[in-house]
Design an enzyme around this catalytic site. Structure first.
Site, PDB file in Angstrom:
ATOM      1  N   CYS A   1     -17.377  -4.871  -7.296  1.00  0.00           N
ATOM      2  CA  CYS A   1     -17.652  -4.166  -6.243  1.00  0.00           C
ATOM      3  C   CYS A   1     -19.001  -4.799  -5.306  1.00  0.00           C
ATOM      4  O   CYS A   1     -19.793  -5.180  -6.114  1.00  0.00           O
ATOM      5  CB  CYS A   1     -17.627  -2.759  -6.490  1.00  0.00           C
ATOM      6  SG  CYS A   1     -18.889  -2.065  -7.679  1.00  0.00           S
ATOM      7  N   CYS A   2     -19.211  -4.258  -4.155  1.00  0.00           N
ATOM      8  CA  CYS A   2     -20.303  -4.227  -3.488  1.00  0.00           C
ATOM      9  C   CYS A   2     -20.698  -6.095  -3.319  1.00  0.00           C
ATOM     10  O   CYS A   2     -19.675  -6.663  -2.685  1.00  0.00           O
ATOM     11  CB  CYS A   2     -21.561  -3.618  -4.199  1.00  0.00           C
ATOM     12  SG  CYS A   2     -23.115  -3.705  -3.241  1.00  0.00           S
ATOM     13  N   ILE A   3     -21.819  -6.502  -3.828  1.00  0.00           N
ATOM     14  CA  ILE A   3     -21.874  -7.978  -3.672  1.00  0.00           C
ATOM     15  C   ILE A   3     -21.358  -8.658  -4.833  1.00  0.00           C
ATOM     16  O   ILE A   3     -21.193  -9.911  -4.714  1.00  0.00           O
ATOM     17  CB  ILE A   3     -23.612  -7.993  -3.774  1.00  0.00           C
ATOM     18  CG1 ILE A   3     -23.867  -9.603  -3.474  1.00  0.00           C
ATOM     19  CG2 ILE A   3     -24.263  -7.753  -4.976  1.00  0.00           C
ATOM     20  CD1 ILE A   3     -23.760 -10.047  -1.851  1.00  0.00           C
TER      21      ILE A   3
ATOM     22  N   THR B   1     -13.723  -4.057  -3.843  1.00  0.00           N
ATOM     23  CA  THR B   1     -14.063  -2.948  -2.838  1.00  0.00           C
ATOM     24  C   THR B   1     -15.378  -3.115  -2.344  1.00  0.00           C
ATOM     25  O   THR B   1     -16.386  -3.546  -3.052  1.00  0.00           O
ATOM     26  CB  THR B   1     -13.758  -1.584  -3.370  1.00  0.00           C
ATOM     27  OG1 THR B   1     -13.905  -0.530  -2.451  1.00  0.00           O
ATOM     28  CG2 THR B   1     -14.776  -1.012  -4.450  1.00  0.00           C
TER      29      THR B   1
END
Length: 224
Positions: free
Chosen positions: A135-137, A197
């Site tokens: 998720c995220c980066i 995500t």
């Protein structure tokens, strides 16, 4: 027995380690799904330490494993000890530590390298066809290591809501397919068994980020 899921952290704090809310959400949702989280981090020095009040680097030096232990309440292992055979899935939360400590994405972008231990773990889960949640980066790690994979970091058009959208273009340049998605949505790459995500790549209310991570965790556990 519930699924055993490795959670790999990158320090403690959004600007130089793991994003604490994302890491906590992963652990909460794993618990809700009846899965057993096993937390790991590499025993390496951080790229630097950031004063989270000023947003500026400081002269301090900190260790990724020691700092990650704060989030894990001390229940953590050196990433070098991870044995993929005894685990069902892998999840890596985001935070700048992914781009600074687990890789050199923060300074080198698509030309980055991935920390050897992190690369070995990702390749081991991938080779074993075990699901990987990012998720995220952290999807940039998959983009770098698994050309042609499908991931999401949210949207590819930069705006106030999506301040890091240019990341999507860099990932495309690595040969992967980026799929635009809302913060509560996930994208599943069935061939590579990747579940991604956007989390804090989106300037969204924290409950929406929490919900998106929950959907990622639920799908990872389902695939395990």
């Amino acid at each position: 027995m519930g699924k055993r899921v490795a959670v790999v952290l990158a320090g403690c704090g959004v600007y130089d380690g793991s994003e604490i809310h994302e890491a906590s959400a992963v652990l909460v949702h794993l618990s809700r799904e009846g899965a057993q989280a096993e937390v790991f981090a590499p025993n390496i020095s951080q790229m630097h330490v950031v004063d989270h009040v000023k947003g500026q680097p400081t002269p301090e030096q900190r260790n990724v494993l020691v700092e990650s232990a704060r989030i894990a309440r001390g229940n953590i292992k050196d990433l070098a000890q991870l044995d993929v055979k005894g685990l069902d899935a892998l999840i890596i939360p985001g935070g700048f530590g992914v781009a600074k400590n687990l890789s050199t994405w923060a300074t080198q972008g698509k030309n980055c390298s991935v920390c050897r231990e992190v690369e070995d773990v990702l390749r081991a889960f991938h080779a074993a066809h075990k699901p990987i949640g990012l998720c995220c980066i952290s999807p940039v790690l998959a983009a770098k290591l698994f050309p042609g994979c499908e991931v999401t970091v949210g949207h590819d058009t930069e705006c106030e809501k999506w301040p890091y959208a240019k990341t999507a273009e860099s990932m495309r340049e690595l040969g992967c397919k980026h799929v635009n998605s809302h913060v509560t949505e996930i994208h599943v790459d069935p061939r590579n068994r990747l579940v991604t995500t956007s989390a804090f790549m989106c300037n969204a209310p924290i409950h929406e980020i929490h919900d998106g991570i929950g959907n990622m965790v639920k799908e990872v556990v389902r695939l395990a």
